[in-house]
Design an enzyme around this catalytic site. Sequence first.
Site, PDB file in Angstrom:
ATOM      1  N   ARG A  80     -47.689 156.013 102.002  1.00  0.00           N
ATOM      2  CA  ARG A  80     -48.022 157.422 101.762  1.00  0.00           C
ATOM      3  C   ARG A  80     -48.622 157.614 100.372  1.00  0.00           C
ATOM      4  NH1 ARG A  80     -42.842 160.478 102.223  1.00  0.00           N
ATOM      5  NH2 ARG A  80     -41.847 158.432 102.037  1.00  0.00           N
ATOM      6  N   ALA A  96     -43.202 157.976 111.208  1.00  0.00           N
ATOM      7  CA  ALA A  96     -43.887 156.710 111.467  1.00  0.00           C
ATOM      8  C   ALA A  96     -43.344 156.021 112.709  1.00  0.00           C
ATOM      9  CB  ALA A  96     -43.748 155.794 110.257  1.00  0.00           C
ATOM     10  N   LEU A 127     -38.290 152.835 108.418  1.00  0.00           N
ATOM     11  CA  LEU A 127     -39.539 153.536 108.696  1.00  0.00           C
ATOM     12  C   LEU A 127     -39.397 155.015 108.350  1.00  0.00           C
ATOM     13  CD1 LEU A 127     -40.503 151.994 112.145  1.00  0.00           C
ATOM     14  CD2 LEU A 127     -41.984 152.009 110.133  1.00  0.00           C
ATOM     15  N   ASP A 128     -40.479 155.615 107.851  1.00  0.00           N
ATOM     16  CA  ASP A 128     -40.473 157.058 107.609  1.00  0.00           C
ATOM     17  C   ASP A 128     -40.260 157.795 108.931  1.00  0.00           C
ATOM     18  OD1 ASP A 128     -40.967 156.746 104.898  1.00  0.00           O
ATOM     19  OD2 ASP A 128     -43.147 156.778 105.162  1.00  0.00           O
ATOM     20  N   PRO A 129     -39.664 158.994 108.890  1.00  0.00           N
ATOM     21  CA  PRO A 129     -39.387 159.728 110.137  1.00  0.00           C
ATOM     22  C   PRO A 129     -40.617 159.965 111.015  1.00  0.00           C
ATOM     23  CG  PRO A 129     -38.166 160.701 108.316  1.00  0.00           C
ATOM     24  CD  PRO A 129     -39.079 159.667 107.715  1.00  0.00           C
TER      25      PRO A 129
END
Length: 262
Positions: free
Chosen positions: A159, A29, A25-27
């Site tokens: 994104r 998210a 997961l993105d930081p």
Amino acid sequence: MVCNHFLSRIKRRYGVKKAGFSGTLDPFAQGVLIVAFGQFTKLFRFLKKAPKTYRATLWIGASSPTLDSEKIEHVEEMMPFHPDSITIMLQSMLGDISYLPPKYSAKKIEGKRAYDLARSEQDFEMKTITSHVYDCRLVHYAHPFLTFDITISEGGYVRSMGALMAQKLGFSGSLSALHRLNEGAFIYVHEKALNPLDYLDLPINCYRGDASDVLLGRKLQVENFEKQEEGVYYLLNDDVLSIVQISADGVEYLLNSLSLKA
């Protein structure tokens, strides 16, 4: 919380030394993260973990090199959009979409993570990739924030999808929130322990020869299998899981002798 920090907490909570996760997961998210302990990390590539569904909020007019809220550099104002424009734009996102992944991503460029190169301000180019969007629908629109649900193939970058949506509306855009709702068959149920057999994306097969051949990793003959068509299958013998591939060249072990006992 970043994924590695969360994994460290999970390992301490359950008293395990080896663990891993699938689908970083993105930081900024949140949402579903598949965690496996010990030898079960070997099963990640065989699981039903695609497609993935996300709920994201797009900040229309916000420019950021990270395509999220981390490095907002400029915010452009505009009049609200007609609901029909939003509907048409979302419908245009369906199908195969070719695009550039974010430079601030875990994508590897000549062995290095793209986000490391971006943060050190090195010049590099991302290569175009293609993802399949199965569904994309409006959840809520409160100008300039557009919240949508998107179901996308594995490896897709939401994104970048958000930036494409804003571009179709004539502006830049960045995500202000991102929540992964599911990874294929996986949803969040309070850290529920799962039976891996229920989530294998493989058909079962039966080896009619000597069972010890499988347990000891001996060479297997195609004619001893119940299903002899080319493909990847899993075998189950006395709570021991094996994964084999049948091809024109014979039988190859992809995973051998993984015990399902606790």
